[in-house]
Design a protein around this motif. Structure first.
Motif, PDB file in Angstrom:
ATOM      1  N   PHE A 194       0.650  -1.279   0.068  1.00  0.00           N
ATOM      2  CA  PHE A 194      -0.095  -0.006   0.060  1.00  0.00           C
ATOM      3  C   PHE A 194       0.767   1.233  -0.020  1.00  0.00           C
ATOM      4  N   THR A 195       0.319   2.318  -0.765  1.00  0.00           N
ATOM      5  CA  THR A 195       1.186   3.567  -0.423  1.00  0.00           C
ATOM      6  C   THR A 195       0.188   4.513   0.289  1.00  0.00           C
ATOM      7  N   ALA A 196       0.732   5.370   1.045  1.00  0.00           N
ATOM      8  CA  ALA A 196      -0.059   6.174   2.079  1.00  0.00           C
ATOM      9  C   ALA A 196       0.638   7.516   1.924  1.00  0.00           C
ATOM     10  N   ALA A 197      -0.187   8.515   1.554  1.00  0.00           N
ATOM     11  CA  ALA A 197       0.151   9.893   1.529  1.00  0.00           C
ATOM     12  C   ALA A 197      -0.734  10.408   2.780  1.00  0.00           C
TER      13      ALA A 197
ATOM     14  N   GLU B  86       3.825  -2.745   3.627  1.00  0.00           N
ATOM     15  CA  GLU B  86       3.254  -4.103   3.319  1.00  0.00           C
ATOM     16  C   GLU B  86       2.440  -4.549   4.258  1.00  0.00           C
ATOM     17  N   ALA B  87       1.283  -5.201   4.013  1.00  0.00           N
ATOM     18  CA  ALA B  87       0.412  -5.505   4.841  1.00  0.00           C
ATOM     19  C   ALA B  87      -0.529  -6.489   4.344  1.00  0.00           C
ATOM     20  N   GLU B  88      -1.180  -7.337   4.919  1.00  0.00           N
ATOM     21  CA  GLU B  88      -2.065  -8.207   4.492  1.00  0.00           C
ATOM     22  C   GLU B  88      -3.458  -7.779   3.716  1.00  0.00           C
ATOM     23  N   ASN B  89      -3.638  -6.835   4.474  1.00  0.00           N
ATOM     24  CA  ASN B  89      -4.970  -6.096   4.000  1.00  0.00           C
ATOM     25  C   ASN B  89      -5.086  -4.707   4.239  1.00  0.00           C
ATOM     26  N   GLU B  90      -6.077  -3.850   3.660  1.00  0.00           N
ATOM     27  CA  GLU B  90      -6.253  -2.367   4.037  1.00  0.00           C
ATOM     28  C   GLU B  90      -6.564  -2.039   5.441  1.00  0.00           C
TER      29      GLU B  90
ATOM     30  N   ILE C   3      -5.141  -3.720   8.262  1.00  0.00           N
ATOM     31  CA  ILE C   3      -3.942  -3.752   8.776  1.00  0.00           C
ATOM     32  C   ILE C   3      -2.911  -2.662   8.452  1.00  0.00           C
ATOM     33  N   SER C   4      -3.095  -2.399   7.313  1.00  0.00           N
ATOM     34  CA  SER C   4      -2.041  -1.168   6.663  1.00  0.00           C
ATOM     35  C   SER C   4      -2.728   0.227   7.426  1.00  0.00           C
ATOM     36  N   ARG C   5      -4.140   0.356   7.671  1.00  0.00           N
ATOM     37  CA  ARG C   5      -4.270   1.421   8.439  1.00  0.00           C
ATOM     38  C   ARG C   5      -3.799   1.607   9.760  1.00  0.00           C
ATOM     39  N   ASP C   6      -3.693   0.384  10.254  1.00  0.00           N
ATOM     40  CA  ASP C   6      -3.293   0.153  11.855  1.00  0.00           C
ATOM     41  C   ASP C   6      -1.659   0.635  11.857  1.00  0.00           C
ATOM     42  N   LYS C   7      -1.018   0.061  10.866  1.00  0.00           N
ATOM     43  CA  LYS C   7       0.501   0.351  10.796  1.00  0.00           C
ATOM     44  C   LYS C   7       0.568   2.053  10.646  1.00  0.00           C
ATOM     45  N   ILE C   8      -0.140   2.806   9.834  1.00  0.00           N
ATOM     46  CA  ILE C   8      -0.243   4.303   9.617  1.00  0.00           C
ATOM     47  C   ILE C   8      -0.300   4.779  10.946  1.00  0.00           C
ATOM     48  N   SER C   9      -1.386   4.305  11.828  1.00  0.00           N
ATOM     49  CA  SER C   9      -1.575   4.846  13.093  1.00  0.00           C
ATOM     50  C   SER C   9      -0.512   4.543  14.146  1.00  0.00           C
ATOM     51  N   ASN C  10       0.104   3.547  14.045  1.00  0.00           N
ATOM     52  CA  ASN C  10       1.199   3.144  15.026  1.00  0.00           C
ATOM     53  C   ASN C  10       2.526   3.755  14.459  1.00  0.00           C
ATOM     54  N   LYS C  11       2.892   4.093  13.235  1.00  0.00           N
ATOM     55  CA  LYS C  11       3.980   4.631  12.912  1.00  0.00           C
ATOM     56  C   LYS C  11       4.049   6.031  12.277  1.00  0.00           C
ATOM     57  N   LEU C  12       2.960   6.820  12.463  1.00  0.00           N
ATOM     58  CA  LEU C  12       2.771   8.047  11.728  1.00  0.00           C
ATOM     59  C   LEU C  12       3.948   9.122  12.386  1.00  0.00           C
ATOM     60  N   LEU C  13       4.428   9.866  11.560  1.00  0.00           N
ATOM     61  CA  LEU C  13       5.404  10.931  11.873  1.00  0.00           C
ATOM     62  C   LEU C  13       5.135  12.092  12.336  1.00  0.00           C
ATOM     63  N   ALA C  14       3.649  12.377  12.669  1.00  0.00           N
ATOM     64  CA  ALA C  14       3.132  13.580  12.962  1.00  0.00           C
ATOM     65  C   ALA C  14       3.161  13.527  14.558  1.00  0.00           C
ATOM     66  N   ASN C  15       3.194  14.734  15.056  1.00  0.00           N
ATOM     67  CA  ASN C  15       3.343  15.025  16.486  1.00  0.00           C
ATOM     68  C   ASN C  15       1.795  15.412  16.757  1.00  0.00           C
ATOM     69  N   LEU C  16       1.001  14.395  17.378  1.00  0.00           N
ATOM     70  CA  LEU C  16      -0.401  14.521  17.596  1.00  0.00           C
ATOM     71  C   LEU C  16      -0.858  15.578  18.623  1.00  0.00           C
ATOM     72  N   ILE C  17      -0.056  15.953  19.272  1.00  0.00           N
ATOM     73  CA  ILE C  17      -0.118  17.132  20.287  1.00  0.00           C
ATOM     74  C   ILE C  17      -0.416  18.341  19.531  1.00  0.00           C
ATOM     75  N   MET C  18       0.211  18.541  18.575  1.00  0.00           N
ATOM     76  CA  MET C  18       0.320  19.936  17.765  1.00  0.00           C
ATOM     77  C   MET C  18      -0.084  19.859  16.442  1.00  0.00           C
ATOM     78  N   GLU C  19      -0.029  18.638  15.897  1.00  0.00           N
ATOM     79  CA  GLU C  19      -0.552  18.503  14.355  1.00  0.00           C
ATOM     80  C   GLU C  19      -1.907  17.770  14.172  1.00  0.00           C
TER      81      GLU C  19
ATOM     82  N   LEU D 128      -4.802   6.282   1.264  1.00  0.00           N
ATOM     83  CA  LEU D 128      -4.228   4.927   1.315  1.00  0.00           C
ATOM     84  C   LEU D 128      -4.562   4.234  -0.025  1.00  0.00           C
ATOM     85  N   ARG D 129      -3.710   3.909  -1.025  1.00  0.00           N
ATOM     86  CA  ARG D 129      -3.980   3.069  -2.367  1.00  0.00           C
ATOM     87  C   ARG D 129      -3.321   1.866  -2.120  1.00  0.00           C
ATOM     88  N   GLN D 130      -3.950   1.002  -2.603  1.00  0.00           N
ATOM     89  CA  GLN D 130      -3.035  -0.384  -3.114  1.00  0.00           C
ATOM     90  C   GLN D 130      -2.354  -0.312  -4.327  1.00  0.00           C
ATOM     91  N   ARG D 131      -0.955  -0.781  -4.424  1.00  0.00           N
ATOM     92  CA  ARG D 131       0.011  -0.546  -5.308  1.00  0.00           C
ATOM     93  C   ARG D 131      -0.144  -1.795  -6.307  1.00  0.00           C
TER      94      ARG D 131
END
Length: 80
Positions: A3-6, A49-53, A55-71, A77-80
């Motif tokens: 998956f590609t996530a923007a 890389e994930a088994e399905n969409e 799981i991919s959404r869960d990965k984004i939530s856990n590995k996001l680069l945003a500072n959720l206090i300020m941003e 999400l698109r499947q490649r």
């Protein structure tokens, strides 16, 4: 599956945006006087890389680069 996530991260509107204060007058100097608001943010593109969409959404939530206090963030999400 791959998956590609923007992810679009923006400073929360209730916080003072110093970059906005610096950029807005510069737009006037460039002849863009009709611009009355500017927001500066970050865009991150990542491939996951994930088994399905779900799981991919869960990965984004856990590995996001945003500072959720300020941003806040949105992502597409698109499947490649």
């Amino acid at each position: 599956m791959i998956f590609t996530a923007a992810t679009d991260m923006m400073l929360r509107p209730e916080l003072v945006d110093l970059q906005r204060k610096a950029v807005l007058p510069g737009l006037g100097h460039l002849g863009l006087n009709q611009a009355d608001d500017v927001r500066i943010g970050k865009l991150s593109n990542m491939q996951l890389e994930a088994e399905n969409e779900e799981i991919s959404r869960d990965k984004i939530s856990n590995k996001l680069l945003a500072n959720l206090i300020m941003e806040s963030f949105t992502y597409e999400l698109r499947q490649r």
